[in-house]
Design an enzyme around this catalytic site. Sequence first.
Site, mmCIF file in Angstrom:
data_model
loop_
_atom_site.group_PDB
_atom_site.id
_atom_site.type_symbol
_atom_site.label_atom_id
_atom_site.label_comp_id
_atom_site.label_asym_id
_atom_site.label_seq_id
_atom_site.Cartn_x
_atom_site.Cartn_y
_atom_site.Cartn_z
ATOM 1 N N SER A 51 0.790 -1.178 0.124
ATOM 2 C CA SER A 51 -0.176 -0.140 0.046
ATOM 3 C C SER A 51 1.091 1.354 -0.032
ATOM 4 O O SER A 51 1.515 1.319 -1.222
ATOM 5 C CB SER A 51 -1.145 0.148 1.073
ATOM 6 N N ASP B 34 -2.637 6.354 -3.264
ATOM 7 C CA ASP B 34 -1.674 5.672 -2.184
ATOM 8 C C ASP B 34 -1.978 4.477 -3.363
ATOM 9 O O ASP B 34 -1.845 4.493 -4.869
ATOM 10 C CB ASP B 34 -2.142 5.022 -0.783
ATOM 11 N N ASP C 119 -1.181 1.260 -3.399
ATOM 12 C CA ASP C 119 -2.082 0.230 -4.277
ATOM 13 C C ASP C 119 -3.361 0.872 -4.718
ATOM 14 O O ASP C 119 -4.485 -0.505 -4.663
ATOM 15 C CB ASP C 119 -2.499 -1.353 -3.501
ATOM 16 N N PRO D 6 -3.479 2.508 20.880
ATOM 17 C CA PRO D 6 -2.165 1.794 20.050
ATOM 18 C C PRO D 6 -2.564 2.060 18.965
ATOM 19 O O PRO D 6 -3.195 1.065 18.264
ATOM 20 C CB PRO D 6 -2.445 0.627 20.672
HETATM 21 P P1 NG1 Z 1 -2.731 1.878 12.994
HETATM 22 O O1 NG1 Z 1 -1.349 1.836 12.565
HETATM 23 O O2 NG1 Z 1 -3.623 1.274 13.592
HETATM 24 O O3 NG1 Z 1 -3.311 3.725 13.268
HETATM 25 C C1 NG1 Z 1 -2.765 2.558 9.908
HETATM 26 C C2 NG1 Z 1 -4.146 3.617 10.189
HETATM 27 C C3 NG1 Z 1 -5.495 3.155 9.661
HETATM 28 C C4 NG1 Z 1 -5.364 2.115 8.420
HETATM 29 C C5 NG1 Z 1 -3.916 1.262 8.875
HETATM 30 C C6 NG1 Z 1 -4.092 0.238 7.369
HETATM 31 C C7 NG1 Z 1 -4.782 6.169 10.927
HETATM 32 C C8 NG1 Z 1 -4.555 7.241 12.306
HETATM 33 N N1 NG1 Z 1 -4.099 5.127 10.810
HETATM 34 O O4 NG1 Z 1 -3.785 1.896 11.068
HETATM 35 O O5 NG1 Z 1 -6.283 4.383 9.319
HETATM 36 O O6 NG1 Z 1 -5.572 2.736 7.279
HETATM 37 O O7 NG1 Z 1 -3.346 1.894 9.092
HETATM 38 O O8 NG1 Z 1 -3.355 0.876 6.846
HETATM 39 O O9 NG1 Z 1 -4.390 6.813 9.959
HETATM 40 ZN ZN ZN Z 2 -3.985 1.354 0.312
#
Ligand code: NG1
Ligand code: ZN
Length: 544
Positions: A68, A276, A278, A499
């Site tokens: 991605s 993005d 992908d 987290p």
């Molecule tokens: P995490 O790292 O759990 O916050 C991030 C993005 C998600 C989602 C995932 C998967 C933010 C705050 N968080 O997750 O929205 O896209 O990556 O790619 O943007």
């Molecule tokens: Zn993506």
Amino acid sequence: MLYGDMVGEVEKQSIMHPKPPGLTLHYGTAGLRTNAKHLDHAMFRMGLLATLRSKNTKATIGVMVTASHNPEEDNGLKLIDPMGEMMAPAWEHYATQLANADDLLTVLKDIIEKEAINMSQEANVFVGKDTRSSSARLSQAVLDGVSALDGHNYGLVTTPQLHYMVRCQNTKGKYGEATLDGYYSKLCQAFIQLTKNASNRTDDQKLLSVDGANGIGALKVREMESHLKKELQISLFNDGSQGKLNYQCGADFVKVQQKPPTGFKMNPGERYCSFDGDADRIVYYYTDSEGQFHLLDGDKIATLMSTFLKELLEQAGLNLKVAVVQTAYANGSSTHYLENTMKVIVRCAKTGVKHLHHAAQEFDVAVYFESNGHGTVLFSEAAEEKICQLAEDPNINDEKKRAALLLQNTINVINQTVGDAISDMLFIEAILAIKGMSVQQWDAVYADLPNRQLKVKVADRRAIDTTDAERRAVSPPGMQDTVDSLVNKYKQARSFVRPSGTEDIVRVYAEADTQESADALAHEVSLAVYRLAGGVGEEPKPLH
Ligand code: NG1
Ligand code: ZN
């Protein structure tokens, strides 16, 4: 394939894909993802798992090789279930187990037994890959694992295109034809039908600049162009001919940095969007006459789409409820506007597209979007049926007929399997054309509250546990009370901590009436996380 045959085949093939000692991977929020160097064995094993999942569901399963919006050096994989949705959570656990197994055959055997998989059932796995230099080698490792009877290698595709193919295949063509040409024809024909409802559309309004993040989306937009019959004229930049994938470009860069990508000069008032790596995320933006940059993120997109759909359903006289599913990261202004002005149902789901998708499935018509630009629209089967019946009813007035046909074409322009930058782009462009709306008018629907996102490094991010769709912390003790008292110091303020599911950090979000307040609040909350949840390294410093 019989169990005994499988053992022999797996033993033979797995020698070619050894697991590096000591490496632990996790199938997380967005599948497997890490430096491409460490992934060969995991790809092979996910090919095995996809084959089992296919036998288990008696349907076609997808495997997309991509990381991605991560840097070019990384790679990863996403598994796709029969209706084009993300793989079921119980199987994510198997994915993690298999990727880390020292004794591969024992873990495989356990899965086969637990799920009572009939090994003589045929398997069918669709494999796709993005443009990363490691993707060719890694998708071959997946294919080695598939060892599948009827596997189909799609080669270069966007993530949402592969989700689409899987659904087409498993609905026996009801959803569309499982080819790239079928995908372009379905979406573009619907787009062209929709734009026929736009009056006085000038050539200028047909222009859109697209930042392809130097990735697969750029290749696929180019492939699609002839199907658009000049109804949308795309000027493509960051098309991969020079720049590096996701480097200083793409939807994640634009959203996080709140600035335009490199690779071109922006003209005031014109519409731009970024995909993005992908092509499952999209954000829009423009600069005003003072050179000020304006971002239209997933929240603004969800507002535009849900407003359009609600108006059409009212015109059609259809009693179908529209809902919007967001996450805690949605700008407070968007939630307020949707609930109080648009009067649509708003739900908050946990971060991660699969949670939004799941929540959206409970409504007649639901628009779901993460602020970062990943989202789509879901129509329930009953809603689709009602819309189609109305569109074919000869006894309705012209207004209802027009609305019903617009809704029908909207269903066709949308990729309901997963967020899809290409499909979202076509839908957004159609709405703007039909409403005769400029990007500035769209932006002016509501004003975003200033906000800030920060990261805090802690020894163990599991120290923070949350509830209420991640909006409140239940541990460590005192964390939520501290956040509450800090929020109380500012106007129109909101903040939460959670987290990350993809990085080894805790994320802090804050919004308030001014940028200074949002920054100060985010900093104070970061300090609280650092002190209460076992921060490591240097204490967070103020932003100003
Ligand atoms: P995490 O790292 O759990 O916050 C991030 C993005 C998600 C989602 C995932 C998967 C933010 C705050 N968080 O997750 O929205 O896209 O990556 O790619 O943007
Ligand atoms: Zn993506």
